[in-house]
Each structure stands twice: as structure tokens, then as C-alpha cells.
Scaffold this motif. Structure first.
Motif, PDB file in Angstrom:
ATOM      1  N   GLU A 158      59.169  24.112  18.145  1.00 50.73           N
ATOM      2  CA  GLU A 158      60.573  24.376  17.842  1.00 50.73           C
ATOM      3  C   GLU A 158      60.684  25.413  16.734  1.00 50.73           C
ATOM      4  O   GLU A 158      59.809  25.532  15.873  1.00 50.73           O
ATOM      5  CB  GLU A 158      61.293  23.098  17.377  1.00 50.73           C
ATOM      6  CG  GLU A 158      61.298  21.968  18.380  1.00 50.73           C
ATOM      7  CD  GLU A 158      60.366  20.874  17.972  1.00 50.73           C
ATOM      8  OE1 GLU A 158      60.588  19.706  18.358  1.00 50.73           O
ATOM      9  OE2 GLU A 158      59.385  21.166  17.268  1.00 50.73           O
ATOM     10  N   SER A 159      61.796  26.107  16.754  1.00 53.00           N
ATOM     11  CA  SER A 159      62.121  27.051  15.702  1.00 53.00           C
ATOM     12  C   SER A 159      63.627  27.217  15.656  1.00 53.00           C
ATOM     13  O   SER A 159      64.335  26.799  16.572  1.00 53.00           O
ATOM     14  CB  SER A 159      61.428  28.392  15.930  1.00 53.00           C
ATOM     15  OG  SER A 159      61.851  28.970  17.150  1.00 53.00           O
ATOM     16  N   GLY A 160      64.095  27.850  14.578  1.00 52.74           N
ATOM     17  CA  GLY A 160      65.515  28.152  14.480  1.00 52.74           C
ATOM     18  C   GLY A 160      66.302  27.275  13.541  1.00 52.74           C
ATOM     19  O   GLY A 160      67.500  27.502  13.336  1.00 52.74           O
ATOM     20  N   GLY A 161      65.665  26.270  12.980  1.00 52.66           N
ATOM     21  CA  GLY A 161      66.381  25.417  12.046  1.00 52.66           C
ATOM     22  C   GLY A 161      66.684  26.137  10.741  1.00 52.66           C
ATOM     23  O   GLY A 161      66.196  27.241  10.497  1.00 52.66           O
TER      24      GLY A 161
ATOM     25  N   TRP B 154      56.180  16.220  22.787  1.00 50.22           N
ATOM     26  CA  TRP B 154      57.151  16.402  21.726  1.00 50.22           C
ATOM     27  C   TRP B 154      56.760  17.574  20.841  1.00 50.22           C
ATOM     28  O   TRP B 154      55.561  17.848  20.659  1.00 50.22           O
ATOM     29  CB  TRP B 154      57.212  15.145  20.845  1.00 50.22           C
ATOM     30  CG  TRP B 154      57.841  13.978  21.519  1.00 50.22           C
ATOM     31  CD1 TRP B 154      57.234  13.109  22.383  1.00 50.22           C
ATOM     32  CD2 TRP B 154      59.197  13.560  21.412  1.00 50.22           C
ATOM     33  NE1 TRP B 154      58.139  12.163  22.802  1.00 50.22           N
ATOM     34  CE2 TRP B 154      59.344  12.424  22.227  1.00 50.22           C
ATOM     35  CE3 TRP B 154      60.296  14.039  20.694  1.00 50.22           C
ATOM     36  CZ2 TRP B 154      60.565  11.752  22.347  1.00 50.22           C
ATOM     37  CZ3 TRP B 154      61.500  13.361  20.827  1.00 50.22           C
ATOM     38  CH2 TRP B 154      61.625  12.234  21.637  1.00 50.22           C
ATOM     39  N   GLY B 155      57.780  18.231  20.308  1.00 47.44           N
ATOM     40  CA  GLY B 155      57.536  19.240  19.307  1.00 47.44           C
ATOM     41  C   GLY B 155      57.383  18.617  17.936  1.00 47.44           C
ATOM     42  O   GLY B 155      57.558  17.405  17.770  1.00 47.44           O
ATOM     43  N   GLN B 156      57.118  19.455  16.960  1.00 50.20           N
ATOM     44  CA  GLN B 156      56.868  18.980  15.599  1.00 50.20           C
ATOM     45  C   GLN B 156      58.152  18.759  14.823  1.00 50.20           C
ATOM     46  O   GLN B 156      58.141  18.130  13.765  1.00 50.20           O
ATOM     47  CB  GLN B 156      55.963  19.972  14.852  1.00 50.20           C
ATOM     48  CG  GLN B 156      56.672  21.171  14.258  1.00 50.20           C
ATOM     49  CD  GLN B 156      57.125  22.194  15.280  1.00 50.20           C
ATOM     50  OE1 GLN B 156      56.809  22.106  16.467  1.00 50.20           O
ATOM     51  NE2 GLN B 156      57.864  23.196  14.812  1.00 50.20           N
ATOM     52  N   GLY B 157      59.245  19.279  15.335  1.00 48.43           N
ATOM     53  CA  GLY B 157      60.532  19.119  14.672  1.00 48.43           C
ATOM     54  C   GLY B 157      60.902  20.308  13.817  1.00 48.43           C
ATOM     55  O   GLY B 157      60.042  20.998  13.269  1.00 48.43           O
ATOM     56  N   THR B 158      62.194  20.526  13.712  1.00 43.85           N
ATOM     57  CA  THR B 158      62.717  21.583  12.848  1.00 43.85           C
ATOM     58  C   THR B 158      63.941  21.034  12.114  1.00 43.85           C
ATOM     59  O   THR B 158      64.782  20.364  12.715  1.00 43.85           O
ATOM     60  CB  THR B 158      63.052  22.847  13.652  1.00 43.85           C
ATOM     61  OG1 THR B 158      63.435  23.900  12.754  1.00 43.85           O
ATOM     62  CG2 THR B 158      64.167  22.622  14.662  1.00 43.85           C
ATOM     63  N   GLN B 159      64.015  21.327  10.822  1.00 44.52           N
ATOM     64  CA  GLN B 159      65.076  20.769   9.987  1.00 44.52           C
ATOM     65  C   GLN B 159      66.356  21.572  10.138  1.00 44.52           C
ATOM     66  O   GLN B 159      66.349  22.802  10.043  1.00 44.52           O
ATOM     67  CB  GLN B 159      64.648  20.772   8.520  1.00 44.52           C
ATOM     68  CG  GLN B 159      65.717  20.295   7.546  1.00 44.52           C
ATOM     69  CD  GLN B 159      65.976  18.802   7.655  1.00 44.52           C
ATOM     70  OE1 GLN B 159      65.042  18.005   7.695  1.00 44.52           O
ATOM     71  NE2 GLN B 159      67.257  18.421   7.680  1.00 44.52           N
ATOM     72  N   VAL B 160      67.448  20.843  10.342  1.00 52.32           N
ATOM     73  CA  VAL B 160      68.778  21.441  10.333  1.00 52.32           C
ATOM     74  C   VAL B 160      69.575  20.749   9.236  1.00 52.32           C
ATOM     75  O   VAL B 160      69.690  19.521   9.223  1.00 52.32           O
ATOM     76  CB  VAL B 160      69.477  21.267  11.695  1.00 52.32           C
ATOM     77  CG1 VAL B 160      70.929  21.710  11.605  1.00 52.32           C
ATOM     78  CG2 VAL B 160      68.748  22.062  12.773  1.00 52.32           C
ATOM     79  N   THR B 161      70.110  21.543   8.330  1.00 55.03           N
ATOM     80  CA  THR B 161      70.912  21.003   7.235  1.00 55.03           C
ATOM     81  C   THR B 161      72.271  21.674   7.258  1.00 55.03           C
ATOM     82  O   THR B 161      72.365  22.903   7.237  1.00 55.03           O
ATOM     83  CB  THR B 161      70.233  21.241   5.890  1.00 55.03           C
ATOM     84  OG1 THR B 161      68.935  20.640   5.903  1.00 55.03           O
ATOM     85  CG2 THR B 161      71.055  20.630   4.761  1.00 55.03           C
TER      86      THR B 161
ATOM     87  N   VAL C  87      66.328  16.214  11.408  1.00 51.90           N
ATOM     88  CA  VAL C  87      65.201  16.933  12.012  1.00 51.90           C
ATOM     89  C   VAL C  87      65.406  16.863  13.523  1.00 51.90           C
ATOM     90  O   VAL C  87      65.614  15.779  14.078  1.00 51.90           O
ATOM     91  CB  VAL C  87      63.846  16.327  11.629  1.00 51.90           C
ATOM     92  CG1 VAL C  87      62.717  17.073  12.340  1.00 51.90           C
ATOM     93  CG2 VAL C  87      63.660  16.374  10.115  1.00 51.90           C
ATOM     94  N   TYR C  88      65.343  18.010  14.158  1.00 50.12           N
ATOM     95  CA  TYR C  88      65.581  18.104  15.587  1.00 50.12           C
ATOM     96  C   TYR C  88      64.247  18.295  16.311  1.00 50.12           C
ATOM     97  O   TYR C  88      63.432  19.136  15.913  1.00 50.12           O
ATOM     98  CB  TYR C  88      66.515  19.267  15.898  1.00 50.12           C
ATOM     99  CG  TYR C  88      67.956  18.954  15.584  1.00 50.12           C
ATOM    100  CD1 TYR C  88      68.388  18.841  14.274  1.00 50.12           C
ATOM    101  CD2 TYR C  88      68.888  18.744  16.601  1.00 50.12           C
ATOM    102  CE1 TYR C  88      69.701  18.528  13.969  1.00 50.12           C
ATOM    103  CE2 TYR C  88      70.210  18.434  16.308  1.00 50.12           C
ATOM    104  CZ  TYR C  88      70.603  18.332  14.993  1.00 50.12           C
ATOM    105  OH  TYR C  88      71.912  18.023  14.699  1.00 50.12           O
TER     106      TYR C  88
END
Length: 128
Positions: A6-9, A118-125, A95-96
Motif C-alpha cells: 500500500e501507498s498514498g497515506g 494482506w498489505g503492511q498498512g498505510t496510515q491515514v490521519t 491504518v488502512y
């Protein structure tokens, strides 16, 4: 070993937009469905959105909290799934994670247990 990345957070103000990407490391992966989940601190994992393709058609499923604001798309040429998030709210902070289900289901799973990768996750705040 298939990897989902994942990316883009990031950090965004309330009312703003973000687009998350989920790229599969191998083109041989042929999931029946892809989904996004999220997990906020101290909360359980929550189903966000899923996309299923069957018989040449694409079907989308939305979590109640994101209907009308989030959408999921897929670029087959890039082996990538996107989560477009609009009208973001502070309660979207989490975390998405993206996930892939290699098994056919009539309806994509919403618990998370159904997914194989599953992906590793990306943080969205989202700030208020």
C-alpha cells in the motif's frame, strides 16, 4: 510469496481527499476480490470497501460509514487497486490495509478472515 504494497497515506484536513494504492508484487495473482480494511487505535478492524469481479462484471461493496465518500477502482495493467477517499472525516483516521481473496464467494467477506494476502498498512490521519 505474493506481496501487497500500500501507498498514498498521509495527513489531510477534514473534508479533503486521499487516494491509496495497493500493488500486487506478482502478476500471477488472480484474486476474485480485493478489499480495504482499516483499524484505528483501540478499535477492531473494520471493513471499508471491496471489489469483486465475476463473469466479466465488477461489483462493489461499501461499508456503511464510507458510502457516498469512498470508492474502489482497479488498474489491471498495473496490477493495482485504488481507494479514493473523499470528504474525509477525523473518524476516518486509521491504518488502512488492502487484502486479496483468491477464493470465489458470492459476496466478498467483510470480517477479514476470508482474505489470503494482506498489505503492511498505510496510515491515514485526518485532522479536524
Amino acid at each position: 510469496q505474493v506481496q501487497l504494497v500500500e501507498s498514498g497515506g498521509g495527513l489531510v484536513q477534514a473534508g479533503g481527499s486521499l487516494r491509496l494504492s495497493c500493488a500486487a508484487s506478482e502478476r500471477t495473482i488472480s484474486p476474485y476480490a480485493m478489499a480495504w480494511f482499516r483499524q484505528a487505535p483501540g478499535k477492531e478492524r473494520e471493513f471499508v470497501i471491496a471489489m469483486k469481479w465475476s463473469g466479466g462484471s465488477t461489483y462493489k461493496y461499501y461499508g456503511d460509514s464510507v458510502k457516498g465518500r469512498f470508492t474502489i477502482t482497479r488498474d489491471n495493467t498495473k496490477n493495482t487497486v485504488y481507494l479514493q477517499m473523499n470528504s474525509l472525516k477525523p473518524e476516518d483516521t486509521a491504518v488502512y490495509y488492502c487484502a486479496a481473496d483468491l477464493k470465489f464467494r458470492v459476496v466478498p467477506g467483510t470480517t477479514g478472515a476470508e482474505y489470503d494476502y494482506w498489505g503492511q498498512g498505510t496510515q491515514v490521519t485526518v485532522s479536524s
